[in-house]
Scaffold this motif. Structure first.
Motif, PDB file in Angstrom:
ATOM      1  N   ASN A  25      11.957  17.707  33.051  1.00 12.17           N
ATOM      2  CA  ASN A  25      13.235  17.534  33.723  1.00 12.17           C
ATOM      3  C   ASN A  25      13.594  18.829  34.439  1.00 12.17           C
ATOM      4  O   ASN A  25      13.996  19.806  33.813  1.00 12.17           O
ATOM      5  CB  ASN A  25      14.322  17.150  32.708  1.00 12.17           C
ATOM      6  CG  ASN A  25      15.655  16.882  33.364  1.00 12.17           C
ATOM      7  OD1 ASN A  25      15.861  17.151  34.550  1.00 12.17           O
ATOM      8  ND2 ASN A  25      16.583  16.340  32.593  1.00 12.17           N
ATOM      9  N   ALA A  30      20.876  15.804  31.934  1.00 12.82           N
ATOM     10  CA  ALA A  30      19.910  15.122  31.076  1.00 12.82           C
ATOM     11  C   ALA A  30      19.485  13.800  31.720  1.00 12.82           C
ATOM     12  O   ALA A  30      20.292  13.106  32.332  1.00 12.82           O
ATOM     13  CB  ALA A  30      20.516  14.850  29.707  1.00 12.82           C
ATOM     14  N   GLN A  32      18.574  10.194  30.906  1.00 11.11           N
ATOM     15  CA  GLN A  32      18.834   9.319  29.766  1.00 11.11           C
ATOM     16  C   GLN A  32      18.174   7.959  29.988  1.00 11.11           C
ATOM     17  O   GLN A  32      17.931   7.553  31.119  1.00 11.11           O
ATOM     18  CB  GLN A  32      20.338   9.142  29.583  1.00 11.11           C
ATOM     19  CG  GLN A  32      21.056  10.451  29.365  1.00 11.11           C
ATOM     20  CD  GLN A  32      22.565  10.303  29.455  1.00 11.11           C
ATOM     21  OE1 GLN A  32      23.086   9.253  29.776  1.00 11.11           O
ATOM     22  NE2 GLN A  32      23.269  11.376  29.154  1.00 11.11           N
ATOM     23  N   ALA A  68      16.404  10.476  25.742  1.00  9.00           N
ATOM     24  CA  ALA A  68      16.889  11.475  26.700  1.00  9.00           C
ATOM     25  C   ALA A  68      15.868  12.589  26.874  1.00  9.00           C
ATOM     26  O   ALA A  68      15.038  12.836  25.999  1.00  9.00           O
ATOM     27  CB  ALA A  68      18.221  12.060  26.238  1.00  9.00           C
ATOM     28  N   ALA A  70      16.373  16.501  28.107  1.00  7.13           N
ATOM     29  CA  ALA A  70      17.363  17.518  28.461  1.00  7.13           C
ATOM     30  C   ALA A  70      16.902  18.337  29.663  1.00  7.13           C
ATOM     31  O   ALA A  70      15.701  18.424  29.945  1.00  7.13           O
ATOM     32  CB  ALA A  70      17.594  18.436  27.265  1.00  7.13           C
ATOM     33  N   PRO A  71      17.840  18.966  30.385  1.00  6.71           N
ATOM     34  CA  PRO A  71      17.465  19.834  31.501  1.00  6.71           C
ATOM     35  C   PRO A  71      16.501  20.923  31.026  1.00  6.71           C
ATOM     36  O   PRO A  71      16.698  21.532  29.980  1.00  6.71           O
ATOM     37  CB  PRO A  71      18.793  20.453  31.946  1.00  6.71           C
ATOM     38  CG  PRO A  71      19.832  19.490  31.471  1.00  6.71           C
ATOM     39  CD  PRO A  71      19.284  18.898  30.203  1.00  6.71           C
ATOM     40  N   GLU A  73      13.625  20.530  29.719  1.00  8.05           N
ATOM     41  CA  GLU A  73      12.763  20.062  28.642  1.00  8.05           C
ATOM     42  C   GLU A  73      11.520  19.368  29.194  1.00  8.05           C
ATOM     43  O   GLU A  73      11.554  18.716  30.228  1.00  8.05           O
ATOM     44  CB  GLU A  73      13.523  19.075  27.749  1.00  8.05           C
ATOM     45  CG  GLU A  73      12.735  18.592  26.551  1.00  8.05           C
ATOM     46  CD  GLU A  73      13.516  17.598  25.696  1.00  8.05           C
ATOM     47  OE1 GLU A  73      12.991  17.231  24.641  1.00  8.05           O
ATOM     48  OE2 GLU A  73      14.628  17.188  26.068  1.00  8.05           O
ATOM     49  N   PHE A 111      21.011   9.416  34.971  1.00  7.71           N
ATOM     50  CA  PHE A 111      21.384  10.817  34.795  1.00  7.71           C
ATOM     51  C   PHE A 111      22.891  11.023  34.755  1.00  7.71           C
ATOM     52  O   PHE A 111      23.378  12.135  34.797  1.00  7.71           O
ATOM     53  CB  PHE A 111      20.733  11.728  35.850  1.00  7.71           C
ATOM     54  CG  PHE A 111      20.993  11.351  37.272  1.00  7.71           C
ATOM     55  CD1 PHE A 111      22.117  11.785  37.933  1.00  7.71           C
ATOM     56  CD2 PHE A 111      20.072  10.562  37.953  1.00  7.71           C
ATOM     57  CE1 PHE A 111      22.327  11.438  39.245  1.00  7.71           C
ATOM     58  CE2 PHE A 111      20.283  10.235  39.267  1.00  7.71           C
ATOM     59  CZ  PHE A 111      21.415  10.658  39.917  1.00  7.71           C
TER      60      PHE A 111
END
Length: 164
Positions: A25, A30, A32, A68, A70-71, A73, A111
Motif C-alpha cells: 500500500n 488503509a 480495506q 485491511a 495499512a499505509p 504495509e 479506501f
C-alpha cells in the motif's frame, strides 16, 4: 504488486504455479476489504483476449481476501494457480514444445467509507525459468520433456492497469 513464483511443475494434473503475491500500500489511507481475483492461461496468440476478458471482470476466480492493508504495509498472499491439461496450448519451436504461462491478478479495495471510494490494481505476469545468468527475458517452460518440476521458476510483469 509483485509476483514471486516459488514452484512451477508439470504433471498429469496440468501445470501448477505456486506463488507469493506481494501487495504494498503506497497510499496514505488503509486499503480495506481487499479482494484478489486471478487467472492463468497461455501466453501467445490468444493472450490479449485472455487478459481483456479478465481485466473487464468476465473471467477469473476469487483467490484471496484481506480485511485491511495499512499505509506503507506489505502483505504476502500465498497460493497456487493451475492450468488443466485440456487448457494447455504448447508453442512448437523446432523440435521443442514450449509453454509460456501468463498469470494475472486483479486487486480491488475500499479506501474510505464512501461507497464510491474504491480502488483497483491489476497486473499480468509471464511465468518462465530464470536464465543463467539472469536476463531481462525468461526462458519458456519445456513441455516436450514430460512431467517435471522446473528448477528456476520466475515471473516478469507483462501488462498492467494503473492503480485507481
Amino acid at each position: 504488486m509483485q509476483l514471486v513464483v516459488t514452484q512451477a511443475r508439470y504433471s498429469l494434473m496440468g501445470v501448477t504455479i505456486a506463488y507469493g503475491l506481494l501487495l504494498h500500500n503506497r497510499g496514505s489511507l488503509a486499503a480495506q476489504d481487499v479482494l484478489v481475483r486471478g487467472i492463468i492461461g497461455n501466453g501467445g496468440a490468444n493472450q490479449q483476449a485472455l487478459l481483456d476478458g479478465f481485466f473487464i471482470g468476465e473471467t477469473g476466480l476469487p483467490l484471496h481476501a484481506a480485511v485491511a492493508l495499512a499505509p506503507g504495509e506489505t502483505l504476502r498472499l500465498d497460493g497456487e494457480l493451475r492450468l488443466a491439461p485440456d487448457q494447455i496450448v504448447p508453442v512448437p519451436m523446432g523440435d521443442r514444445s514450449l509453454l509460456i504461462p501468463i498469470a494475472a491478478f486483479d486487486v480491488t479495495y475500499q479506501f474510505n467509507d464512501a461507497a464510491d471510494d474504491k480502488g483497483r490494481t491489476a497486473r499480468a505476469f509471464i511465468v518462465g525459468q530464470e536464465q543463467e545468468p539472469p536476463a531481462e527475458r525468461l526462458a519458456p517452460l519445456r513441455f516436450d520433456q514430460g512431467p517435471r518440476q522446473y528448477r528456476r521458476p520466475a515471473a516478469r510483469a507483462a501488462a498492467e492497469l494503473p492503480p485507481r
